[in-house]
Design a protein around this motif. Structure first.
Motif, PDB file in Angstrom:
ATOM      1  N   SER A   1       0.828  -1.209   0.000  1.00  0.00           N
ATOM      2  CA  SER A   1       0.000   0.000   0.000  1.00  0.00           C
ATOM      3  C   SER A   1       0.863   1.260   0.000  1.00  0.00           C
ATOM      4  N   TYR A   2       1.899   1.283   0.845  1.00  0.00           N
ATOM      5  CA  TYR A   2       2.787   2.441   0.925  1.00  0.00           C
ATOM      6  C   TYR A   2       3.478   2.721  -0.413  1.00  0.00           C
ATOM      7  N   SER A   3       3.657   1.694  -1.221  1.00  0.00           N
ATOM      8  CA  SER A   3       4.372   1.876  -2.482  1.00  0.00           C
ATOM      9  C   SER A   3       3.477   2.445  -3.580  1.00  0.00           C
ATOM     10  N   LEU A   4       2.172   2.521  -3.320  1.00  0.00           N
ATOM     11  CA  LEU A   4       1.217   3.000  -4.326  1.00  0.00           C
ATOM     12  C   LEU A   4       0.924   4.486  -4.148  1.00  0.00           C
ATOM     13  N   PHE A   5       1.148   5.270  -5.192  1.00  0.00           N
ATOM     14  CA  PHE A   5       0.844   6.697  -5.116  1.00  0.00           C
ATOM     15  C   PHE A   5      -0.660   6.922  -4.960  1.00  0.00           C
ATOM     16  N   ALA A   6      -1.468   6.006  -5.505  1.00  0.00           N
ATOM     17  CA  ALA A   6      -2.920   6.118  -5.353  1.00  0.00           C
ATOM     18  C   ALA A   6      -3.309   6.024  -3.885  1.00  0.00           C
ATOM     19  N   TYR A   7      -2.630   5.155  -3.142  1.00  0.00           N
ATOM     20  CA  TYR A   7      -2.887   5.004  -1.708  1.00  0.00           C
ATOM     21  C   TYR A   7      -2.412   6.248  -0.951  1.00  0.00           C
ATOM     22  N   LEU A   8      -1.211   6.717  -1.262  1.00  0.00           N
ATOM     23  CA  LEU A   8      -0.641   7.873  -0.556  1.00  0.00           C
ATOM     24  C   LEU A   8      -1.460   9.138  -0.795  1.00  0.00           C
ATOM     25  N   ASN A   9      -2.033   9.260  -1.995  1.00  0.00           N
ATOM     26  CA  ASN A   9      -2.800  10.451  -2.351  1.00  0.00           C
ATOM     27  C   ASN A   9      -4.278  10.345  -1.997  1.00  0.00           C
ATOM     28  N   ASN A  10      -4.693   9.181  -1.497  1.00  0.00           N
ATOM     29  CA  ASN A  10      -6.089   9.006  -1.121  1.00  0.00           C
ATOM     30  C   ASN A  10      -6.456  10.042  -0.057  1.00  0.00           C
ATOM     31  N   PRO A  11      -7.621  10.670  -0.159  1.00  0.00           N
ATOM     32  CA  PRO A  11      -8.005  11.715   0.799  1.00  0.00           C
ATOM     33  C   PRO A  11      -7.872  11.328   2.257  1.00  0.00           C
ATOM     34  N   LYS A  12      -8.078  10.047   2.582  1.00  0.00           N
ATOM     35  CA  LYS A  12      -8.007   9.646   3.991  1.00  0.00           C
ATOM     36  C   LYS A  12      -6.573   9.373   4.447  1.00  0.00           C
ATOM     37  N   ASN A  13      -5.631   9.330   3.487  1.00  0.00           N
ATOM     38  CA  ASN A  13      -4.237   9.023   3.835  1.00  0.00           C
ATOM     39  C   ASN A  13      -3.280  10.191   3.626  1.00  0.00           C
ATOM     40  N   LYS A  14      -3.620  11.094   2.708  1.00  0.00           N
ATOM     41  CA  LYS A  14      -2.643  12.079   2.260  1.00  0.00           C
ATOM     42  C   LYS A  14      -2.202  13.069   3.343  1.00  0.00           C
ATOM     43  N   ASN A  15      -2.960  13.175   4.432  1.00  0.00           N
ATOM     44  CA  ASN A  15      -2.565  14.079   5.514  1.00  0.00           C
ATOM     45  C   ASN A  15      -1.727  13.390   6.584  1.00  0.00           C
ATOM     46  N   MET A  16      -1.522  12.082   6.446  1.00  0.00           N
ATOM     47  CA  MET A  16      -0.648  11.376   7.373  1.00  0.00           C
ATOM     48  C   MET A  16       0.796  11.792   7.107  1.00  0.00           C
ATOM     49  N   VAL A  17       1.550  12.034   8.166  1.00  0.00           N
ATOM     50  CA  VAL A  17       2.915  12.532   8.017  1.00  0.00           C
ATOM     51  C   VAL A  17       3.774  11.582   7.182  1.00  0.00           C
ATOM     52  N   ILE A  18       3.688  10.281   7.432  1.00  0.00           N
ATOM     53  CA  ILE A  18       4.516   9.333   6.697  1.00  0.00           C
ATOM     54  C   ILE A  18       4.140   9.315   5.221  1.00  0.00           C
ATOM     55  N   CYS A  19       2.856   9.456   4.904  1.00  0.00           N
ATOM     56  CA  CYS A  19       2.420   9.493   3.506  1.00  0.00           C
ATOM     57  C   CYS A  19       2.931  10.758   2.819  1.00  0.00           C
TER      58      CYS A  19
END
Length: 328
Positions: free
Chosen positions: A60-78
């Motif tokens: 999941s971390y390797s996918l830009f779609a996951y990192l840019n997902n609205p529920k993930n993109k504000n996470m510091v690691i993302c």
């Protein structure tokens, strides 16, 4: 700092380049649970996390779609992975452990290492956790590696006074607060993410509907069908597991506001498309069948056909409207 940390313990696995080592990471850690660190080799910042399926989490971390997902993109690691890119990170598997030990183990390493990418310093619920003599000794050694300026000390001191203290006026853990919420209302509604992790509890269906610009009839339909609401969330009238604890308890926090906002922003998504390889490991997630068609150059009719049948397309892909592995 990180090289000094490595001298204090022996990790179970270490990968110097998260981007280039992706295949080995997934292969080595398939269906394994444990504690990991993602380290930014450019600035030595790092993140401590746990997962009951490390391979899937790293996928999941390797996918830009996951990192840019609205529920993930504000996470510091993302944010960090997007800013510095995957090749700038190393991955360390601190230890493998049983799923039942994940919370306690993660809390141990967060306390010991004080990772700067971890905004929340609590591993879900650490109630009853006590440091061992070994952990206290290790924290003492690590403390000697850190230099804190007088200015920083003053800021920390001020931040812990009165109402600035995150524990000011609070005496309940997340688990207790969740039980209080449940006991107050038989009409409680539970919002889970696509991995079936409990995000938040709402007092009623009407409350949730108003907050996310929806209506009771629509939400009730998703409760009955158990389809992903707006491609990202499951809505239920009861806990999926009795042990589920909400990640967000306080509705006045920024985390809660971001959750609501991200739910609203996904209003246009009817059915998300998950794409897996034959393992199956999640390769990508798209906001809809048209987005998947454009990215994969496969007709939307074909994608919908294989979503319904569950068969493998061209010996390469599995298409689904749901995340196939929901145990993490």
């Amino acid at each position: 700092m990180f090289k000094k940390l490595k001298t204090l313990f022996s990790p179970a696995k270490y990968y110097d380049n998260f981007g280039q080592d992706k295949s080995n990471i997934i292969l080595d850690n398939k269906s394994k649970s444990g504690i990991y660190i993602l380290i930014n080799r450019k600035n030595s910042s790092f993140y401590v996390g746990s997962s009951s399926n490390i391979a899937r989490r790293m996928s999941s971390y390797s996918l830009f779609a996951y990192l840019n997902n609205p529920k993930n993109k504000n996470m510091v690691i993302c944010k960090a992975l997007l800013k510095y890119e995957h090749d700038s990170f190393a991955l360390m598997i601190l230890e493998y452990c049983d799923i039942s030990e994940l919370v306690q183990k993660e809390q141990y390493w967060i306390d010991v290492l004080s990772p700067d990418y971890n905004v929340l310093k609590y591993a879900y619920n650490s109630q009853g956790y006590k440091h061992t003599p070994e952990s206290i000794s290790l924290m003492s050694k690590l403390a000697s590696l850190k230099v804190v300026s007088d200015e920083t000390k003053e800021k920390i001191s001020k931040s812990m006074i009165g109402e600035n203290n995150h524990l000011y006026g609070k005496s309940h853990t997340a688990e207790i607060l969740a039980k209080i919420a449940l006991s107050k209302s038989h009409s409680s509604v539970f919002l889970y993410n696509e991995y079936k992790e409990l995000m938040c509890i709402f007092s009623s269906l009407t409350t949730l509907a108003k907050l996310i610009n929806s209506n009771n009839k629509s939400l009730q339909r998703y409760i009955e069908s158990q389809d992903l609401f707006r491609g990202n969330w499951y809505i239920t009238k009861e806990l999926i597991k009795d042990s589920d604890i909400p990640l967000i308890v306080d509705h006045s926090t920024e985390e809660f506001k971001e959750l609501i906002q991200s739910t609203i922003e996904c209003k246009s998504i009817r059915k998300a498309i998950f794409v897996f390889n034959t393992e199956p490991v999640l390769l990508a997630k798209y906001d809809g069948v048209i987005d998947a068609e454009k990215a994969l150059k496969i007709s939307h009719e074909t994608i919908k056909k294989y979503c319904k049948s569950g068969e493998i397309y061209n010996n390469r892909f599995i298409f689904s409207y749901h995340n196939l592995d929901l145990t993490d």
